[in-house]
Each structure stands twice: as structure tokens, then as C-alpha cells.
Design a protein around this motif. Structure first.
Motif, PDB file in Angstrom:
ATOM      1  N   ASP A  90       2.193  71.645  67.324  1.00  0.00           N
ATOM      2  CA  ASP A  90       1.819  70.343  66.827  1.00  0.00           C
ATOM      3  C   ASP A  90       2.295  70.197  65.388  1.00  0.00           C
ATOM      4  N   THR A  91       3.118  69.176  65.122  1.00  0.00           N
ATOM      5  CA  THR A  91       3.616  68.963  63.766  1.00  0.00           C
ATOM      6  C   THR A  91       2.816  67.875  63.065  1.00  0.00           C
ATOM      7  N   SER A  92       2.784  67.947  61.772  1.00  0.00           N
ATOM      8  CA  SER A  92       2.022  67.004  60.978  1.00  0.00           C
ATOM      9  C   SER A  92       2.845  66.551  59.780  1.00  0.00           C
ATOM     10  N   PRO A  93       3.532  65.404  59.908  1.00  0.00           N
ATOM     11  CA  PRO A  93       4.311  64.922  58.778  1.00  0.00           C
ATOM     12  C   PRO A  93       3.402  64.416  57.660  1.00  0.00           C
ATOM     13  N   PHE A  94       3.931  64.352  56.470  1.00  0.00           N
ATOM     14  CA  PHE A  94       3.194  63.861  55.315  1.00  0.00           C
ATOM     15  C   PHE A  94       3.039  62.343  55.386  1.00  0.00           C
ATOM     16  N   THR A 113      15.313  56.852  68.363  1.00  0.00           N
ATOM     17  CA  THR A 113      14.631  56.023  69.352  1.00  0.00           C
ATOM     18  C   THR A 113      13.174  56.426  69.531  1.00  0.00           C
ATOM     19  N   GLY A 114      12.804  57.564  69.004  1.00  0.00           N
ATOM     20  CA  GLY A 114      11.439  58.042  69.199  1.00  0.00           C
ATOM     21  C   GLY A 114      11.299  58.910  70.429  1.00  0.00           C
ATOM     22  N   HIS A 115      12.382  59.112  71.156  1.00  0.00           N
ATOM     23  CA  HIS A 115      12.362  59.959  72.345  1.00  0.00           C
ATOM     24  C   HIS A 115      12.574  61.402  71.895  1.00  0.00           C
ATOM     25  N   CYS A 116      11.477  62.062  71.585  1.00  0.00           N
ATOM     26  CA  CYS A 116      11.557  63.432  71.071  1.00  0.00           C
ATOM     27  C   CYS A 116      10.370  64.215  71.623  1.00  0.00           C
ATOM     28  N   TYR A 117      10.365  64.408  72.924  1.00  0.00           N
ATOM     29  CA  TYR A 117       9.211  65.055  73.558  1.00  0.00           C
ATOM     30  C   TYR A 117       9.025  66.493  73.111  1.00  0.00           C
ATOM     31  N   SER A 118      10.095  67.143  72.660  1.00  0.00           N
ATOM     32  CA  SER A 118       9.979  68.540  72.226  1.00  0.00           C
ATOM     33  C   SER A 118       9.367  68.661  70.835  1.00  0.00           C
ATOM     34  N   GLY A 119       9.371  67.557  70.072  1.00  0.00           N
ATOM     35  CA  GLY A 119       8.797  67.572  68.739  1.00  0.00           C
ATOM     36  C   GLY A 119       9.681  68.172  67.665  1.00  0.00           C
ATOM     37  N   ASN A 120      10.901  68.567  68.019  1.00  0.00           N
ATOM     38  CA  ASN A 120      11.755  69.221  67.024  1.00  0.00           C
ATOM     39  C   ASN A 120      12.403  68.250  66.043  1.00  0.00           C
ATOM     40  N   CYS A 121      12.156  66.964  66.190  1.00  0.00           N
ATOM     41  CA  CYS A 121      12.732  66.001  65.245  1.00  0.00           C
ATOM     42  C   CYS A 121      11.817  65.754  64.049  1.00  0.00           C
ATOM     43  N   VAL A 122      10.611  66.311  64.063  1.00  0.00           N
ATOM     44  CA  VAL A 122       9.660  66.111  62.969  1.00  0.00           C
ATOM     45  C   VAL A 122       9.250  67.461  62.394  1.00  0.00           C
ATOM     46  N   GLN A 123       9.340  67.581  61.070  1.00  0.00           N
ATOM     47  CA  GLN A 123       8.929  68.797  60.375  1.00  0.00           C
ATOM     48  C   GLN A 123       7.550  68.587  59.745  1.00  0.00           C
ATOM     49  N   ASP A 124       6.786  69.657  59.646  1.00  0.00           N
ATOM     50  CA  ASP A 124       5.509  69.587  58.935  1.00  0.00           C
ATOM     51  C   ASP A 124       5.744  69.152  57.492  1.00  0.00           C
ATOM     52  N   ASP A 125       4.835  68.336  56.991  1.00  0.00           N
ATOM     53  CA  ASP A 125       4.834  67.885  55.588  1.00  0.00           C
ATOM     54  C   ASP A 125       6.104  67.141  55.182  1.00  0.00           C
ATOM     55  N   SER A 126       6.778  66.539  56.125  1.00  0.00           N
ATOM     56  CA  SER A 126       7.997  65.796  55.812  1.00  0.00           C
ATOM     57  C   SER A 126       7.716  64.289  55.767  1.00  0.00           C
TER      58      SER A 126
END
Length: 120
Positions: free
Chosen positions: A1-5, A35-48
Motif C-alpha cells: 500500500d503506497t501513500s503519496p504526500f 490514465t489511472g490504470h495502475c492496478y499494480s501500484g508501481n506508478c505511485v511512490q510513498d511520500d511523493s
């Protein structure tokens, strides 16, 4: 689970430039979603800072009908709809919610993959 800033919804090229400048000035992490199609979650980094381009989804066919210009938030459903309406063709993925940006980065497989490899 990622959590962007934080997340920013870009509506224009100027918005994108402003976010990139801000991130660079303050030495922050930047994550980009097309597009927001990122089911793996690898397009979002924590605290980014997430730069969401999904609203930049314009698609237009050139008057000469030899090229299509697409925004970074466009997906294949919209692109193939334009193709259907105009009698044109585009090479791309089989999943309509993936866009050409994600597809070109390895996020999709097209119908010509067996003949011409990924990305065809």
C-alpha cells in the motif's frame, strides 16, 4: 500500500510545468499517472507528489487524416472510438482502460504482438 504526500490534477501543459518546477525546487519525489490504470501500484511512490494527467485526455485527428494527436490521459477506449467514427486505425493495446503512454511502457499487449512483438 503506497501513500503519496499529495496529488495534483493537471488540466494543461502549464500545470505540468508548474508541478515539475515545484518538485524540482523543493527536491521532492514525483509520481506520474496517465490514465489511472495502475492496478499494480508501481506508478505511485510513498511520500511523493502525484501528477495525475487523466484529465488531459484530448484526442484529435489531423485534417490530412494521417496522424492522431492524443493527450497523456487518453485511453484506448477513446482512441478506438475515434477510429471507429472516422474509419482510421491505430495500433495499441487490447485493454481499453490502458492508454498509449502506459502501453508504451509495457502496460499492455496488442493484437499484433504475435507477429510484431510487444508494442505493435
Amino acid at each position: 500500500d503506497t501513500s503519496p504526500f499529495a496529488a495534483v490534477q493537471a488540466l494543461s501543459q502549464e500545470d505540468v510545468v508548474a508541478v515539475v518546477d515545484f518538485v524540482r525546487t523543493y527536491n521532492l519525489l514525483l509520481s506520474i499517472k496517465s490514465t489511472g490504470h495502475c492496478y499494480s501500484g508501481n506508478c505511485v511512490q510513498d511520500d511523493s507528489i502525484v501528477l495525475d494527467l487523466s484529465k488531459m485526455n484530448s484526442i484529435s485527428l489531423a485534417p490530412t487524416r494521417d496522424s492522431i494527436t492524443i493527450g497523456p490521459g487518453s485511453n484506448f477506449d477513446a482512441l478506438y472510438s475515434l477510429n471507429s467514427q472516422t474509419g482510421t486505425q491505430s495500433v495499441g493495446g487490447m485493454c481499453g482502460t490502458v492508454g498509449p503512454v502506459g502501453f508504451s511502457l509495457g502496460g499492455g499487449h496488442g493484437p499484433l504482438i504475435r507477429s510484431y512483438e510487444i508494442g505493435a
